[in-house]
Design an enzyme around this catalytic site. Structure first.
Site, short mmCIF file in Angstrom:
data_model
loop_
_atom_site.label_atom_id
_atom_site.label_comp_id
_atom_site.label_asym_id
_atom_site.label_seq_id
_atom_site.Cartn_x
_atom_site.Cartn_y
_atom_site.Cartn_z
N ARG A 152 -2.52 16.40 14.99
CA ARG A 152 -4.03 16.56 16.66
C ARG A 152 -5.02 16.87 16.17
NH1 ARG A 152 -1.47 14.08 21.09
NH2 ARG A 152 0.78 13.88 20.91
N THR A 180 -7.23 9.52 19.61
CA THR A 180 -7.56 8.45 18.68
C THR A 180 -8.65 7.56 18.36
OG1 THR A 180 -4.78 8.90 17.97
CG2 THR A 180 -6.58 7.49 16.48
N ASP A 208 3.19 5.55 26.94
CA ASP A 208 3.00 5.90 28.18
C ASP A 208 2.09 3.95 28.67
OD1 ASP A 208 3.93 8.51 28.03
OD2 ASP A 208 2.03 9.20 28.54
N TYR A 356 12.03 13.42 22.98
CA TYR A 356 12.17 13.25 21.73
C TYR A 356 12.87 12.40 20.86
CZ TYR A 356 8.25 17.77 21.93
OH TYR A 356 7.21 18.15 21.55
N ILE A 358 13.87 9.41 22.39
CA ILE A 358 13.11 8.59 22.50
C ILE A 358 12.07 7.84 21.79
CG2 ILE A 358 11.70 6.44 24.12
CD1 ILE A 358 13.91 7.85 27.07
#
Ligand code: ATP
Ligand code: MG
Length: 434
Positions: A152, A180, A208, A356, A358
């Site tokens: 990031r 991004t 998401d 985490y 998943i």
């Protein structure tokens, strides 16, 4: 369509191009996609009617696919790939698909894999790029994560474009979420300012499923499928104890698609809480008590961005400027326990946070097939000189979407829509918990 809804101008859908296509495509054995077809934006008769009444063209996305003539000469083209933001199932599948399509479909021989997100395009970090060959990417789709790594934090578009120029890159593939995509747009703008012929093609990555004007994104299906292990575990634990409560926190910072779909995928969930539907803790706890007194157990699924109004502190932001969230899972766990303690009612609460596990899993079969196609369509778009766009999916077709259209807002679960209605119908939770 409601009366207040504005009609979409067709020029919003126009994809930027680097120039004319003068090279015949080396692809053989498949039909080329014509430039003059499009994927209609609207599907309902009532949405289309106003355009017809005013004699306007129906808004449509450009259709993805290989073109008969291409912009770049594959013999002298070098490409780059970068992955940014959080991990998501399918990243390696997309990287592999891009490399293999460039190599086998077009004969491109040089693909740089930039390490650790946009940092990899800034020489001051000394992240040497990987040489992405078909051998190197051969088996990577079997693994979760990204072989390129991610990061990031912003980088200066001028420095990143300098790197592209220095390495002689003609085509950059950018895989990441909303942040991004904004970074990719900044790179494309800097390229345009310098009047360079470098294409920027994105593949939206959001577990998401919250990028607008894209009906589904890779990794989401895997996430929902994987969530079933947690919701089933929560149910087994809940029914195994007197007044058992299974509480599962799932991903969904701003949009509750994973929590809602996980609730439908495992119809043992009794309460689903998502960011789009505010709730009062008091009302929720009373409904939970009622459920326990009636049935002796309960399963709760909560999206990570739900109930943020219950935290009064400003929690700051991460390196990319994303708002830090309060931990709704722990807050619910503590408040449920203290509520029933105050009632002298014994409960047994098990809290599960599989996020985490998943995120880092390998893609499911259907996501792998989806990623493969996204990667291939990104290569076709790039080779034909498209730029500042992403490969989307809409009405069962792969599409070209201008980046500004995808980042203008966030896709959310509509509290009045059919998905949320199905959640309410299948959980039996109160329609309004305010
Ligand atoms: P996730 O779904 O994991 O949040 P994301 O792509 O949104 O994925 P971010 O960390 O927000 O992840 O952003 C990824 C990269 O994009 C970071 O390097 C970030 O600094 C950069 N970025 C974000 N917004 C902009 C912007 N407006 N202009 C340039 N770069 C940006
Ligand atoms: Mg983001």
């Amino acid at each position: 369509m409601t009366e207040s809804q504005t009609l979409l101008p067709p020029d919003e859908f126009i994809i930027s191009r680097l120039g004319d296509c003068t090279h015949p495509s080396p692809m053989r054995g498949m039909a080329f996609t014509p430039d003059n077809d499009g994927v209609l934006y609207h599907t309902l008769k009532t949405e289309i009617q106003p355009y017809q009444e005013q004699g306007l063209d129906l808004p449509a996305f450009e259709m993805a696919g290989p073109r008969e003539t291409i912009f770049f000469d594959p013999d002298i083209l070098s490409c780059g790939i970068v992955t940014c933001g959080g991990l998501c199932p399918g990243l390696n599948d997309v990287i592999r698909a891009i490399v293999l399509s460039l190599y086998h479909h077009y004969g491109v021989r040089k693909v740089f894999g930039f390490r650790y997100g946009f940092e990899g395009l800034n020489p001051s970090y000394y992240h040497t790029p990987l040489d992405l060959t078909p051998t190197l990417v051969g088996g990577i789709h079997q693994k979760g994560g990204s072989v390129l790594g991610s990061s990031r934090g912003p980088q200066d578009p001028k420095i990143m474009v300098d790197t592209l120029v220095h390495l002689g890159i003609g085509l950059l593939f950018v895989i990441g979420g909303d942040g991004t995509l904004r970074g990719a747009e900044a790179i494309a703008r800097e390229i345009e300012r310098r009047d360079l012929r470098i294409g920027v093609i994105s593949i939206p990555k959001t577990i998401d499923n919250d990028i607008c004007n894209v009906d589904i994104s890779f990794g989401y299906e895997t996430a929902v499928a994987e969530s079933r292990r947690s919701t089933s575990t929560a149910h087994v634990e809940a029914i195994g104890a007197r007044n058992g409560i299974g509480l599962v926190k799932l991903m969904g910072r701003e949009s509750g698609f994973i929590a809602a779909a996980a609730t439908l995928a495992n119809n043992e969930v009794n309460f689903c809480l998502i960011p789009e539907v505010p709730f009062s803790l008091d009302v929720f706890l009373k409904a939970l008590e009622k459920r326990l007194r009636l049935r002796g157990h309960a399963v709760i699924v909560v999206g990570e961005g739900a109930g943020q109004s219950l935290f009064d502190d400003n929690l700051g932001a991460d390196a990319s400027g994303n708002r830090k969230l309060g931990d709704i899972g722990h807050l619910l766990k503590d408040r449920i326990k203290s509520y029933f303690q105050a009632q002298a009612m014994d409960i047994s609460l098990k809290y599960i946070d599989p996020s985490y596990m998943i995120r880092s899993t390998a893609a499911s079969a259907s996501d792998s097939a989806f990623c493969l196609q996204l990667g291939q369509y990104a290569v076709h778009a790039g080779m034909s000189g498209r730029t500042n766009m992403l490969v989307g999916h809409w009405n069962n077709q792969f599409t070209h979407v201008p980046i500004p259209m995808a980042v203008q807002s966030r896709k959310k679960v509509d509290p009045q829509g059919k998905l949320w209605a199905s959640v309410l119908a299948s959980t039996g939770q109160p329609i309004n918990m305010l």
